[in-house]
Design a protein around this motif. Structure first.
Motif, PDB file in Angstrom:
ATOM      1  N   ALA A 185      -9.012 -18.512  26.820  1.00 39.35           N
ATOM      2  CA  ALA A 185      -8.006 -19.132  25.953  1.00 39.35           C
ATOM      3  C   ALA A 185      -6.844 -18.182  25.679  1.00 39.35           C
ATOM      4  N   ARG A 186      -7.141 -16.878  25.576  1.00 43.14           N
ATOM      5  CA  ARG A 186      -6.077 -15.899  25.350  1.00 43.14           C
ATOM      6  C   ARG A 186      -5.085 -15.868  26.504  1.00 43.14           C
ATOM      7  N   GLY A 187      -5.532 -16.260  27.690  1.00 38.46           N
ATOM      8  CA  GLY A 187      -4.668 -16.224  28.861  1.00 38.46           C
ATOM      9  C   GLY A 187      -3.858 -17.487  29.084  1.00 38.46           C
ATOM     10  N   VAL A 188      -4.073 -18.517  28.263  1.00 37.74           N
ATOM     11  CA  VAL A 188      -3.303 -19.756  28.404  1.00 37.74           C
ATOM     12  C   VAL A 188      -1.865 -19.492  27.953  1.00 37.74           C
ATOM     13  N   ARG A 189      -0.913 -19.882  28.785  1.00 31.39           N
ATOM     14  CA  ARG A 189       0.496 -19.608  28.502  1.00 31.39           C
ATOM     15  C   ARG A 189       1.213 -20.894  28.107  1.00 31.39           C
ATOM     16  N   LEU A 190       1.621 -21.006  26.836  1.00 32.90           N
ATOM     17  CA  LEU A 190       2.442 -22.113  26.369  1.00 32.90           C
ATOM     18  C   LEU A 190       3.904 -21.755  26.592  1.00 32.90           C
ATOM     19  N   GLY A 191       4.670 -22.721  27.099  1.00 34.58           N
ATOM     20  CA  GLY A 191       6.080 -22.454  27.333  1.00 34.58           C
ATOM     21  C   GLY A 191       6.754 -23.656  27.948  1.00 34.58           C
ATOM     22  N   ALA A 192       7.963 -23.449  28.433  1.00 35.25           N
ATOM     23  CA  ALA A 192       8.726 -24.547  29.026  1.00 35.25           C
ATOM     24  C   ALA A 192       7.917 -25.193  30.144  1.00 35.25           C
ATOM     25  N   PRO A 193       7.638 -26.496  30.070  1.00 31.95           N
ATOM     26  CA  PRO A 193       6.837 -27.144  31.109  1.00 31.95           C
ATOM     27  C   PRO A 193       7.447 -27.056  32.499  1.00 31.95           C
ATOM     28  N   SER A 194       8.761 -26.840  32.569  1.00 32.86           N
ATOM     29  CA  SER A 194       9.432 -26.741  33.866  1.00 32.86           C
ATOM     30  C   SER A 194       9.235 -25.377  34.530  1.00 32.86           C
ATOM     31  N   SER A 195       8.659 -24.418  33.816  1.00 38.99           N
ATOM     32  CA  SER A 195       8.443 -23.087  34.364  1.00 38.99           C
ATOM     33  C   SER A 195       7.108 -23.016  35.092  1.00 38.99           C
ATOM     34  N   LEU A 212     -22.159 -18.834  34.911  1.00 38.04           N
ATOM     35  CA  LEU A 212     -21.167 -18.768  33.826  1.00 38.04           C
ATOM     36  C   LEU A 212     -19.772 -18.420  34.333  1.00 38.04           C
ATOM     37  N   ASP A 213     -19.702 -17.774  35.488  1.00 37.29           N
ATOM     38  CA  ASP A 213     -18.375 -17.506  36.056  1.00 37.29           C
ATOM     39  C   ASP A 213     -17.649 -18.807  36.392  1.00 37.29           C
ATOM     40  N   ARG A 214     -18.405 -19.839  36.741  1.00 34.48           N
ATOM     41  CA  ARG A 214     -17.805 -21.155  37.012  1.00 34.48           C
ATOM     42  C   ARG A 214     -17.755 -22.006  35.757  1.00 34.48           C
ATOM     43  N   ALA A 215     -18.766 -21.906  34.917  1.00 36.04           N
ATOM     44  CA  ALA A 215     -18.839 -22.766  33.741  1.00 36.04           C
ATOM     45  C   ALA A 215     -17.757 -22.450  32.717  1.00 36.04           C
ATOM     46  N   ALA A 216     -17.429 -21.178  32.537  1.00 36.41           N
ATOM     47  CA  ALA A 216     -16.453 -20.810  31.499  1.00 36.41           C
ATOM     48  C   ALA A 216     -15.083 -21.439  31.749  1.00 36.41           C
ATOM     49  N   PRO A 217     -14.485 -21.289  32.943  1.00 35.76           N
ATOM     50  CA  PRO A 217     -13.231 -22.019  33.180  1.00 35.76           C
ATOM     51  C   PRO A 217     -13.453 -23.523  33.259  1.00 35.76           C
ATOM     52  N   GLY A 218     -14.651 -23.939  33.665  1.00 33.46           N
ATOM     53  CA  GLY A 218     -14.936 -25.370  33.767  1.00 33.46           C
ATOM     54  C   GLY A 218     -14.905 -26.089  32.442  1.00 33.46           C
ATOM     55  N   VAL A 219     -15.240 -25.398  31.357  1.00 36.56           N
ATOM     56  CA  VAL A 219     -15.239 -26.045  30.040  1.00 36.56           C
ATOM     57  C   VAL A 219     -13.970 -25.748  29.257  1.00 36.56           C
ATOM     58  N   THR A 220     -13.080 -24.935  29.820  1.00 33.19           N
ATOM     59  CA  THR A 220     -11.845 -24.583  29.098  1.00 33.19           C
ATOM     60  C   THR A 220     -10.622 -25.146  29.823  1.00 33.19           C
ATOM     61  N   THR A 221     -10.041 -24.360  30.732  1.00 28.33           N
ATOM     62  CA  THR A 221      -8.791 -24.783  31.368  1.00 28.33           C
ATOM     63  C   THR A 221      -8.971 -25.969  32.312  1.00 28.33           C
ATOM     64  N   GLN A 222     -10.176 -26.176  32.806  1.00 24.97           N
ATOM     65  CA  GLN A 222     -10.404 -27.309  33.692  1.00 24.97           C
ATOM     66  C   GLN A 222     -10.629 -28.603  32.916  1.00 24.97           C
ATOM     67  N   ALA A 223     -11.099 -28.482  31.664  1.00 24.57           N
ATOM     68  CA  ALA A 223     -11.573 -29.668  30.950  1.00 24.57           C
ATOM     69  C   ALA A 223     -10.793 -30.027  29.698  1.00 24.57           C
ATOM     70  N   ILE A 224     -10.286 -29.042  28.960  1.00 23.10           N
ATOM     71  CA  ILE A 224      -9.666 -29.381  27.673  1.00 23.10           C
ATOM     72  C   ILE A 224      -8.368 -28.598  27.416  1.00 23.10           C
ATOM     73  N   TYR A 225      -8.266 -27.360  27.848  1.00 22.95           N
ATOM     74  CA  TYR A 225      -7.021 -26.593  27.683  1.00 22.95           C
ATOM     75  C   TYR A 225      -6.220 -26.722  28.975  1.00 22.95           C
ATOM     76  N   THR A 226      -5.826 -27.965  29.231  1.00 22.56           N
ATOM     77  CA  THR A 226      -5.256 -28.347  30.518  1.00 22.56           C
ATOM     78  C   THR A 226      -3.736 -28.251  30.506  1.00 22.56           C
TER      79      THR A 226
END
Length: 480
Positions: free
Chosen positions: A309-319, A264-278
């Motif tokens: 998901a709480r750690g995903v940072r939305l902001g200026a794409p150039s940053s 699950l340490d690999r699967a959790a980021p694998g199904v989130t930031t690696q796959a859909i919250y890109t």
């Protein structure tokens, strides 16, 4: 100050024949930052004629000479990688970290790899039919190829469609999506003096105004599209009279399947930031938008996904601090956010996210941009529209399952079949899932690792981009 970009036709940089222009909008701010040609039938005709005129000389070049040209392209992309990355980031919102560290280095490598494969495009076969009869084949280019590319990853798809087609001896026309065209036009500018005139042409504009004439042109011999099912159907209808061969890489509703024995340490980021919250907000054709989780680990996975998901940072794409950018356009934003209304109406439960527009981003300078935060719904009903339809944004659905057979049934219960992910420590489970999942690609204990050409099944299309795919085999029999 906005800059006007131009088409590349016959080795020359040209405005649209009638002078028409389209605005290019920065999706992070909603502001116009550049203008591109609004090309029409006259521009399509000129590009097709230029590509046709250049074809005999280009296809007759020795493979080693074509390879030399492609290596020069790889070098130019490497030299201008930062500029191209910044243009792509501003044009479609993909973060600068993604474009500069992943996309552009990979594309320089792709052009170099295409150069190395030039000799494969001219290798035929010989068959001895007896003392007085010899069979042989040779591979030949199609002629003029048209690459219709999407807005989510322009430089990558430009490169895949142009490099391998050119390596095989074809000449090429690239039609970028009007929502994100600037990086493709700039790459055309950079290559104007690298390749012989007419060998590569780049023409921007609306699909119905310039794309359709290109598809219908009798000078175009093969079409490769990366895009939507709707665009594929329109191209198929438009090309039917001339029976052009097509390669169609279309959408997906990819399942990401987590078994109870997974790491699950690999699967959790694998199904989130690696796959859909890109980095490009889940705007990828093979995005893992259906997360199937075996019940013994369902609650733990949901907790882990929520924390990530709480750690995903939305902001200026150039940053470099930003980890997820905006939706590419107002129309796509409206499409994605319509599912934020639909999901609860259908009975899906909101796990996290759900905010959009100014509510999703803190920076006041970005509040007119097209923002959607990472969002997850939960349901047990795979027939919901949010489970069946391609959203093409950072919106996923979690579904529990009990058995391997149930996981397979859920995964295959989709009109799409581009890719799938499987997370398990059991090698036998991995092999069975690889065999029985109805998708073109299966990733096991990873996701979004593109090492082979993507080829789908069902509504995800057919065909792919490779050197051999841009050639056809001619057979001959010689009686001695």
């Amino acid at each position: 100050m906005t800059r006007d970009y131009r088409n590349l036709i016959g080795g020359e940089l040209r405005a649209a024949a009638d002078g028409g222009l389209l605005d290019s909008v920065d999706p992070s701010t909603g502001a116009v930052w550049a203008r591109i040609p609004r090309s029409g039938p006259a521009d399509a005709e000129a590009a097709a004629a230029a590509a046709r005129a250049a074809f005999p000389a280009w296809s007759d070049l020795p493979a080693a000479v074509r390879a030399h040209h492609l290596r020069k392209v790889a070098s130019v992309i490497g030299e201008h990688a930062r500029e191209l990355a910044e243009l792509e980031t501003r044009d479609n919102g993909r973060t600068i970290t993604e474009t500069s560290r992943r996309d552009l280095p990979a594309m320089a490598y792709l052009w170099g790899n295409a150069a190395a494969e030039c000799t494969a495009a001219v290798q035929g076969r010989t068959v001895d039919f007896g003392p007085g009869s010899l069979g042989l084949t040779r591979r030949e280019p199609y002629g003029v190829t048209l690459g219709v590319i999407p807005w989510n990853s322009p430089i990558s798809t430009f490169s895949a469609k142009a490099a391998f087609a050119l390596a095989a001896g074809n000449t090429v026309i690239i039609k970028p999506a009007e929502q994100a065209t600037v990086s493709s036009l700039r790459l055309g500018e950079l290559l104007a003096d690298v390749l012989p005139p007419g060998v590569l042409n780049v023409v921007s504009g609306l699909g119905e105004e310039v794309g359709d004439p290109l598809v219908r042109s009798p000078e175009v011999d093969k079409i490769s599209l990366t895009g939507s099912v709707g665009t594929a159907r329109a191209i198929t209808r438009a090309s039917a009279d001339s029976l052009k061969p097509l390669a169609l890489e279309l959408g997906g509703k990819s399942p990401n399947i987590v078994f109870a024995d997974a790491d699950l340490d690999r699967a959790a980021p694998g199904v989130t930031t690696q796959a859909i919250y890109t980095a490009n907000a889940g705007q990828i054709c093979y995005g893992g938008s259906r997360v199937l989780i075996q019940r013994p680990v369902y609650d733990e996975m949901i907790d882990r996904m929520t924390e990530i998901a709480r750690g995903v940072r939305l902001g200026a794409p150039s940053s470099p601090d930003t980890t997820m950018g905006p939706i590419v356009s107002r129309d796509q934003f409206d499409h994605v956010t319509s599912y934020l209304d639909l999901a609860p109406e259908e009975g899906a439960d909101l796990v996290f996210g759900g905010r959009s527009g100014p509510d999703a981003v803190e920076d006041e300078a970005l509040r007119n941009g097209f923002w959607v935060e990472p969002t997850l719904y939960a349901t047990t009903d795979n027939s919901l529209r949010v489970c069946q339809e391609e959203i093409f944004g950072p919106v996923a659905v979690a579904l529990p399952f009990d058995t391997e057979d149930e996981a397979l049934a859920l995964a295959n219960d989709s009109p799409y079949g581009l890719a799938a992910g499987v997370w398990t420590r059991n090698l036998a489970t991995a092999h069975r899932m690889f065999r029985h999942l109805r998708t073109g690609t299966v990733w096991v204990n990873t996701f979004r690792k593109v090492m082979f050409p993507l080829e789908g099944v069902k509504n995800s299309g057919y065909g792919h981009d490779s050197v051999l795919a841009y050639t056809r085999e001619k057979a001959g029999i010689i009686e001695i």
